[in-house]
Design an enzyme around this catalytic site. Structure first.
Site, mmCIF file in Angstrom:
data_model
loop_
_atom_site.group_PDB
_atom_site.id
_atom_site.type_symbol
_atom_site.label_atom_id
_atom_site.label_comp_id
_atom_site.label_asym_id
_atom_site.label_seq_id
_atom_site.Cartn_x
_atom_site.Cartn_y
_atom_site.Cartn_z
ATOM 1 N N ASN A 192 0.832 -1.212 0.000
ATOM 2 C CA ASN A 192 0.000 0.000 0.000
ATOM 3 C C ASN A 192 0.858 1.250 0.000
ATOM 4 O O ASN A 192 0.510 2.252 -0.625
ATOM 5 C CB ASN A 192 -0.957 -0.007 1.206
ATOM 6 C CG ASN A 192 -2.270 -0.695 0.882
ATOM 7 O OD1 ASN A 192 -2.948 -0.343 -0.076
ATOM 8 N ND2 ASN A 192 -2.619 -1.695 1.669
ATOM 9 N N ARG B 220 1.305 -2.546 14.698
ATOM 10 C CA ARG B 220 1.406 -2.190 16.117
ATOM 11 C C ARG B 220 0.114 -1.494 16.532
ATOM 12 O O ARG B 220 -0.382 -0.639 15.805
ATOM 13 C CB ARG B 220 2.561 -1.209 16.360
ATOM 14 C CG ARG B 220 3.920 -1.696 15.954
ATOM 15 C CD ARG B 220 4.593 -2.567 16.978
ATOM 16 N NE ARG B 220 4.833 -1.875 18.232
ATOM 17 C CZ ARG B 220 5.121 -2.504 19.373
ATOM 18 N NH1 ARG B 220 5.158 -3.811 19.414
ATOM 19 N NH2 ARG B 220 5.352 -1.833 20.473
ATOM 20 N N LEU C 45 -1.503 1.248 18.546
ATOM 21 C CA LEU C 45 -0.945 2.511 19.026
ATOM 22 C C LEU C 45 -1.524 2.901 20.388
ATOM 23 O O LEU C 45 -2.664 2.569 20.705
ATOM 24 C CB LEU C 45 -1.230 3.622 18.016
ATOM 25 C CG LEU C 45 -0.659 3.394 16.613
ATOM 26 C CD1 LEU C 45 -1.111 4.518 15.684
ATOM 27 C CD2 LEU C 45 0.849 3.292 16.636
ATOM 28 N N ASN D 131 -5.644 4.919 8.288
ATOM 29 C CA ASN D 131 -5.266 3.511 8.172
ATOM 30 C C ASN D 131 -6.143 2.860 7.119
ATOM 31 O O ASN D 131 -7.256 3.310 6.860
ATOM 32 C CB ASN D 131 -5.469 2.817 9.531
ATOM 33 C CG ASN D 131 -5.037 1.357 9.504
ATOM 34 O OD1 ASN D 131 -3.965 1.034 9.004
ATOM 35 N ND2 ASN D 131 -5.864 0.476 10.038
ATOM 36 N N HIS E 255 -7.832 -0.887 6.205
ATOM 37 C CA HIS E 255 -8.142 -2.183 6.823
ATOM 38 C C HIS E 255 -8.821 -3.074 5.791
ATOM 39 O O HIS E 255 -9.713 -2.631 5.076
ATOM 40 C CB HIS E 255 -9.065 -1.979 8.024
ATOM 41 C CG HIS E 255 -9.418 -3.256 8.711
ATOM 42 N ND1 HIS E 255 -8.516 -3.931 9.513
ATOM 43 C CD2 HIS E 255 -10.538 -4.001 8.686
ATOM 44 C CE1 HIS E 255 -9.094 -5.033 9.957
ATOM 45 N NE2 HIS E 255 -10.319 -5.098 9.473
ATOM 46 N N GLY F 258 -9.792 3.240 19.591
ATOM 47 C CA GLY F 258 -10.292 1.881 19.376
ATOM 48 C C GLY F 258 -9.709 1.294 18.101
ATOM 49 O O GLY F 258 -9.622 1.973 17.081
ATOM 50 N N ASP G 141 -9.441 -0.223 14.690
ATOM 51 C CA ASP G 141 -10.313 -0.304 13.508
ATOM 52 C C ASP G 141 -11.699 0.298 13.754
ATOM 53 O O ASP G 141 -12.692 -0.154 13.214
ATOM 54 C CB ASP G 141 -10.454 -1.768 13.033
ATOM 55 C CG ASP G 141 -9.118 -2.379 12.664
ATOM 56 O OD1 ASP G 141 -8.238 -1.641 12.207
ATOM 57 O OD2 ASP G 141 -8.951 -3.596 12.843
#
Length: 196
Positions: free
Chosen positions: A16, A94, A96, A110, A112, A146, A148
């Site tokens: 990505n 990781r 965070l 991010n 997913h 939290g 995702d």
């Protein structure tokens, strides 16, 4: 055109990351990839980024033991030193701490490999097959405390086909990830340009 400065955090091969670097080569693209940070010295994406003339840094987590905050403070310092405006996680494996998440709130994204909120966490392709789903895909979201769970910026869907395996489904989703991530990063960069 002033381009928004982006850092990418990786742990592995950086597929990505490579897609974002390729998209950012377009003169009209509103973001510029200026830094790639890996938490593993053998992350394959480091060589790829360096070959594109992008600054790379290795900030390994292992020497910090359980002190995740100290590790993230080093990452944060490097990001600020480079004048980064957006942080993109690309296969950064990781979880965070609130420190880094809050420091980059609204500016850390991010990707997913599922249609969130469905299938957070790992092994999403296998879980989608086992659940008998008809649709699968990927999601770009803002990073929050939290895992995702952050606000969704975009999604791309793929059909789950008869005879699909984890590998075949993963490959089709990854193609969509590359397009979606570049599009969502551009959208966020445009928003930041307008507000700064």
């Amino acid at each position: 055109m002033t381009k928004v400065k982006v850092a990418i955090l990786i742990s592995g091969r950086g597929s990505n990351m490579a897609a974002l670097i390729a998209a950012a080569k377009d003169r009209a693209y509103p973001a510029q990839i200026v830094l790639v940070i890996a938490n593993l010295a053998d992350a394959g994406g480091l060589a790829l980024a360096a070959a594109q003339g992008i600054e790379t840094a290795v900030i390994e987590h292992a020497p910090f033991g359980k002190d995740r905050l100290a590790h993230e403070r080093m990452i944060d310092a490097k990001l600020r030193q480079a004048g980064i405006e957006i942080v993109a996680l690309a296969g950064y494996m990781r979880v965070l701490t609130p420190f880094l998440v809050e420091a980059w709130a609204g500016r850390m994204i991010n990707i997913h490999p599922s249609l969130l909120p469905a299938l957070p966490g790992l092994h999403t392709h296998q879980r989608a097959l086992e659940a008998g789903l008809e649709k699968h895909g990927c999601t770009v979201h803002l990073v929050t405390a939290g895992v995702d769970e952050g606000p969704i910026l975009g999604q791309a869907k793929v059909d789950i086909l008869p005879g699909d395996t984890e590998a075949s489904l993963s490959a089709r989703v990854l193609e969509e990830e590359h397009k979606l991530y570049a599009r969502c990063l551009a959208d966020l960069a445009k928003t930041i340009t307008k507000t700064s």
